[in-house]
Structures are given as C-alpha cells and as structure tokens.
Design an enzyme around this catalytic site. Structure first.
Site, PDB file in Angstrom:
ATOM      1  N   ARG A  95       0.841  -1.184   0.000  1.00  0.00           N
ATOM      2  CA  ARG A  95       0.000   0.000   0.000  1.00  0.00           C
ATOM      3  C   ARG A  95       0.883   1.243   0.000  1.00  0.00           C
ATOM      4  NH1 ARG A  95      -3.021   2.946   4.973  1.00  0.00           N
ATOM      5  NH2 ARG A  95      -3.926   4.605   3.714  1.00  0.00           N
ATOM      6  N   HIS A 140      -3.141  11.017   1.050  1.00  0.00           N
ATOM      7  CA  HIS A 140      -2.524  10.788   2.356  1.00  0.00           C
ATOM      8  C   HIS A 140      -1.897  12.104   2.813  1.00  0.00           C
ATOM      9  CE1 HIS A 140      -0.944   7.344   5.032  1.00  0.00           C
ATOM     10  NE2 HIS A 140      -0.719   8.488   5.672  1.00  0.00           N
ATOM     11  N   GLU A 185      -7.412   8.435   6.769  1.00  0.00           N
ATOM     12  CA  GLU A 185      -7.643   9.048   8.071  1.00  0.00           C
ATOM     13  C   GLU A 185      -8.220  10.461   7.990  1.00  0.00           C
ATOM     14  OE1 GLU A 185      -4.107   6.550  10.353  1.00  0.00           O
ATOM     15  OE2 GLU A 185      -3.943   8.735  10.216  1.00  0.00           O
ATOM     16  N   ASN A 325      -7.385   1.648  10.201  1.00  0.00           N
ATOM     17  CA  ASN A 325      -6.086   1.828  10.840  1.00  0.00           C
ATOM     18  C   ASN A 325      -6.278   1.774  12.352  1.00  0.00           C
ATOM     19  OD1 ASN A 325      -5.176   2.327   8.263  1.00  0.00           O
ATOM     20  ND2 ASN A 325      -4.669   4.475   8.598  1.00  0.00           N
ATOM     21  N   TYR A 327      -3.977   1.635  16.146  1.00  0.00           N
ATOM     22  CA  TYR A 327      -2.725   1.625  16.893  1.00  0.00           C
ATOM     23  C   TYR A 327      -2.935   1.523  18.400  1.00  0.00           C
ATOM     24  CZ  TYR A 327      -0.493   3.105  12.563  1.00  0.00           C
ATOM     25  OH  TYR A 327      -0.043   3.149  11.275  1.00  0.00           O
ATOM     26  N   GLU A 397      -3.542  -0.254   8.338  1.00  0.00           N
ATOM     27  CA  GLU A 397      -2.338   0.094   9.096  1.00  0.00           C
ATOM     28  C   GLU A 397      -2.426  -0.505  10.487  1.00  0.00           C
ATOM     29  OE1 GLU A 397      -1.288   4.242   9.390  1.00  0.00           O
ATOM     30  OE2 GLU A 397      -1.757   4.628   7.277  1.00  0.00           O
TER      31      GLU A 397
END
Length: 504
Positions: A95, A140, A185, A325, A327, A397
């Site tokens: 990606r 992005h 995002e 995504n 985290y 991600e």
C-alpha cells in the site's frame, strides 16, 4: 494485569491447534508507506509544493529536530529497493499513496506530469513483476498548496477538485491497480489542523472548520467512488474504499458507558456512519447533541453542516470495503467541574466534555500518543460489525513506534504477534469479515511532527547515509515468517524470544 496478559497469551498458544492459528484462505498480508513520508524529491521535475512541504519549510520548529520530508527515504529515486524489500517480505500487496501535486502540478487535471506518471507507472509495474498487488491511496495528506490557498478542505468546491484528481488516477493506472483507497484518516485531515493547529494548514478553529472539513471530505470520497463505479468498474473490476483511523475508546467505569459510545461515534461514526450505516447521515446521537449544544451557544443553526437528501443518497453505500487503521486505545469518563481538557483527537474530547485516559497496564510506545492495548483492535473490529453489519474490513495500518534504531526490535515483534492474535480471534470467534492486514510501515520514514525521532519500520533506514540504506529488523523476519506460513507459529521464536526465520 501484566501477569494475567502473559497467562492469557500462554493459554492461547497452548490451546489453539495448528489449524486455529492459520489465517483464512485468501487472507492477504501487506505493508504500507505514504508519499510525503518516503518519496523525497519535493521539488523534483515539475512537482509543486504540497501543504506539508510548505508547513515544514515555514514552521520548522513545529517538527522534531526541525526535520522535513525534502529527501525522506528518497524513494522517488530508490523505488526499486522498496520493491525488492516488499518481495523479500513475501508481501501479497504493498500500500502506497500518490502525491497529488506530483501527478497534477497545478492541482487540476489541465496538466498531467509526465515525470509523476512515469514514477508511479514504474512503481506499479515493478510490484506486479514481483507478483505484488499495488494498493493505492489517493490522498494521504499532501494537498497541493494552490488548492489550500483556495480554502482547501473547507471549500465545498474541493469535492469536485478531488473527483477530477481521482478520475485522472483511475484512468492512468486503473488497468493495473485493483484496490483504491480514496482518503487516509479523514479524522487527522480535519481535526489535527482545525482543532489543534498542529498539522497543516495550522488554522485552529475547533467546532467549526473541522466539521465543515468532515462533510467535504466525505462528499469528495463519495464522488470519487461514484466515478469509479460508473466509469471504470465494468472495465477494470476493482474496489474502492476509505480508510479511517480508529482509536478504540472504552468506558473508564460502567457509569461512563453511554459517554464512551458517544466518543466512539465522534472518532469512528463521524467518518463512517454516512457511508456504512443502513440509515446514512450523521450519527444520530451526535447530530442531536451538537444541534442542542449549538443552540445553547447562540448559533442560529447547528455547527454540524447538514446533508441534503441527494448527498445522503450519494454517500450511503459508497464502499467496497472498510479500511481500518488501528494503533492504540483510550478510556473515557465525564470531565470533572473545571477540569482542563486538551484538544481532540490526540488529547481529550472537549466537544462532548469527555476526558480520555489510559489504563495503567497499557504500556507506552515511542510516540507520546501511543499506548499498547492489543485487545483494542478486536474490540474495534467487533464494534464495526455490530454497527455496520457484515462488511468487508481491510486493516490498512497497524504497527509499533520506537525511539531507537535497534535491529533486534522485540517490542515490535511482540506488538505484531499480540495484535495478529487478536485479529485471528475476531475472525474465528466473532465472525468479523477481515480480509487482510497491513503492517505500518515497510521502512522507517518521516513521521510527521515527530520527524525522524521515532521509527515504525520493519526495515531500518539510515537517514545519515546519503544512500538511505535499508536494513531488515527482527520484526521483518518475524512478519515474513507469518506470511510464508499464512499462520501465527509459536515455533517462530526460540526460548530467548529470538527470531528463528532465515535472514532477509
């Protein structure tokens, strides 16, 4: 709690059979980067400035060590090495994102850069020659400065500017690119510039500009999706989705469950409900709340811009998959009287008067905002299924930051192992339709305002070396082993937690 986690992981590894630790047939593994973070060549050929070029040059003190992405990993020149790395890992897909001002120097399709077109053609063709699928993100965060000067994401005309850019990319590369991500995002695109002033454009106007941006970026996505659906799908048979940054938010105590659900809608629903929910539109709980709050504040109408009937129809169902995504996590509680709240989304959630905290057993990573909670990824996947149904989810991600450049990065290995286990549980125990997983990131890169002070890479990059030498870490060997076996294999680590996989 740490002991409990260790025991849980031990029991999981002990009781799962070999078949239980295999990923489903067709499940794909990838890794990701983003244009401004790796390409460099900020003014090479006819490329014009992006907002990140302008921001780092105008406000160098906003970035750790006054660094920037002028050269970064120099992937504009060294793309062949990146392709080799993707092949060494055995990736199913890579990606990457396209730089809008590299492909369209004016920001508009009146001129397509031959150099930019050649670069992305080379990268795409190089990947395909190695049997690796290109997964392309259109945006992005590197908006052309010219378009920012015209109002950027607060100008409703940007929805058509982005649609023109998307059509150009689909026409140039759609014969070979079968997976497209429109936006990466949106919460970062809208909240970090307009709610905090930390990202470009540094225009802090919380409660107004961020909400205008929110609507415009959703409409831009839907217009791009419609273009692909009507003009390219029959010819190329590809897929288009949007990627959201999802912060798992849970109640600090049971009494705060209602507030934590509102916080989830603020983080996830604001950028998902209009597209993925069967009813469309804004999340009802937030639409009502912001309208009431706006009235109390003296506004003649809600600060949250309404969707027209046509816009709701355009947005609803404009997806082939959900890009996720993940985290880290937070716990939510009601703010105490007089308690100071920091800016959303890196701090608290002042829009809904919520204090966001971390639990003591969530260990810190290298980034100030990052605390490790593997169970959060499973909880978030389950929440998406409950909220939006049995949609196809691509994890776009997931990765771990560190402040050192150690090649023996066992903290990162453990992060990947723990999170992949939780993804498997979500698939096998909860029935979530997860179709792929993307490691962030392929190589160390420019990490936005953290500059080069933190690292996420499976491969170390020596930024002091003009050649930008890339070297595999232990996490790269671990991830390559998972991909090769298509399974989580506890035998991949020896008694000292060293990687048993071959050197890359």
């Amino acid at each position: 709690m740490l002991l409990k986690t260790v025991v849980f992981c031990f029991l999981l590894k002990s009781t799962w059979g070999t078949e239980d630790r295999k990923f489903p047939p067709g499940f794909k593994f990838g890794a990701a980067t983003a244009s401004y973070q790796v390409e460099g060549g900020w003014n090479a050929d006819d490329k014009t400035e992006s907002i990140w070029d302008a921001f780092t040059h105008t406000y160098p003190d906003a970035i750790a060590n006054r660094s920037n992405g002028d050269v970064a990993c120099d992937s504009y020149r060294l793309w062949k090495r990146d392709v080799e790395i993707a092949a060494e890992l055995g990736l199913d897909f890579y990606r990457f994102s396209m730089s809008w001002p590299r492909l369209l120097p004016s920001g508009f399709p009146d001129k397509i850069s031959e150099a930019g077109k050649k670069y992305y053609n080379n990268l795409i063709d190089g990947l395909l020659e190695k049997g690796i699928e290109p997964v392309v993100t259109l945006y992005h965060w590197d908006l052309p400065v010219r378009l920012q000067d015209l109002g950027g994401w607060t100008n409703p005309l940007i929805t058509d500017w982005f649609a023109d850019y998307a059509r150009t990319a689909f026409a140039l590369f759609g014969d070979r690119v079968k997976t497209w991500i429109t936006m990466n995002e949106p919460i970062v695109v809208c909240e970090l510039p307009y709610s905090t002033g930390m990202f470009p454009p540094p225009t802090r106007d919380p409660g107004v500009a961020n909400l205008i941006c929110n609507k415009n970026i959703l409409i831009a996505h839907a217009k791009a999706y419609k273009i692909y659906d009507e003009e390219f799908r029959a010819m190329y048979q590809g897929e288009v989705g949007i990627t959201n940054q999802l912060l798992w938010i849970e109640a600090e105590t049971e009494e705060h469950e209602e507030l934590s659900e509102m916080a989830r809608e603020l983080c996830t629903g604001m950028y998902s409900h209009a597209i993925f929910h069967k009813d469309g539109g804004w999340p009802p709980v937030l639409e009502k709340y912001i309208a009431m709050k706006s009235k109390k504040e003296g506004w003649p109408r809600s600060r949250l811009p309404a969707f027209t009937r046509e816009e709701k129809k355009l947005l609803k169902g404009s997806f082939d998959f959900y890009g996720m995504n993940y985290y880290t996590s937070r716990a939510a509680r009601k703010a105490r009287p007089g308690e100071k709240l920091t800016d959303w989304p890196l701090g608290d959630a002042p829009e809904i008067d919520a204090k966001l905290t971390k639990r003591p057993h969530w260990t810190p990573a290298g980034s100030a905002w990052f605390f490790d909670n593997p169970e959060g990824i499973r909880n978030q996947l389950v929440w998406l299924k409950k909220r939006y149904g049995d949609i196809k989810i691509l994890i776009t991600e997931n990765g771990y930051s560190s402040k050192d450049r150690r090649l023996d990065d066992m903290n990162r290995v453990k992060y990947y192992q723990d999170h992949l286990e939780q993804v498997l549980l979500a698939i096998k125990e909860d029935g979530v339709n997860v179709v792929g997983y993307t490691a962030w990131t392929l190589i160390d890169n420019f990490e936005w305002t953290d500059g080069y002070s933190v690292n996420f890479g499976l491969y170390d990059v020596d930024f002091n070396d003009p050649a930008r030498t890339r070297t595999a870490r232990a996490s790269a060997r671990y991830y390559a082993g998972v991909i090769k076996r298509h399974a989580l294999d506890s035998n991949q680590l020896d008694s000292d937690n060293k990687i048993l996989s071959d050197e890359l």
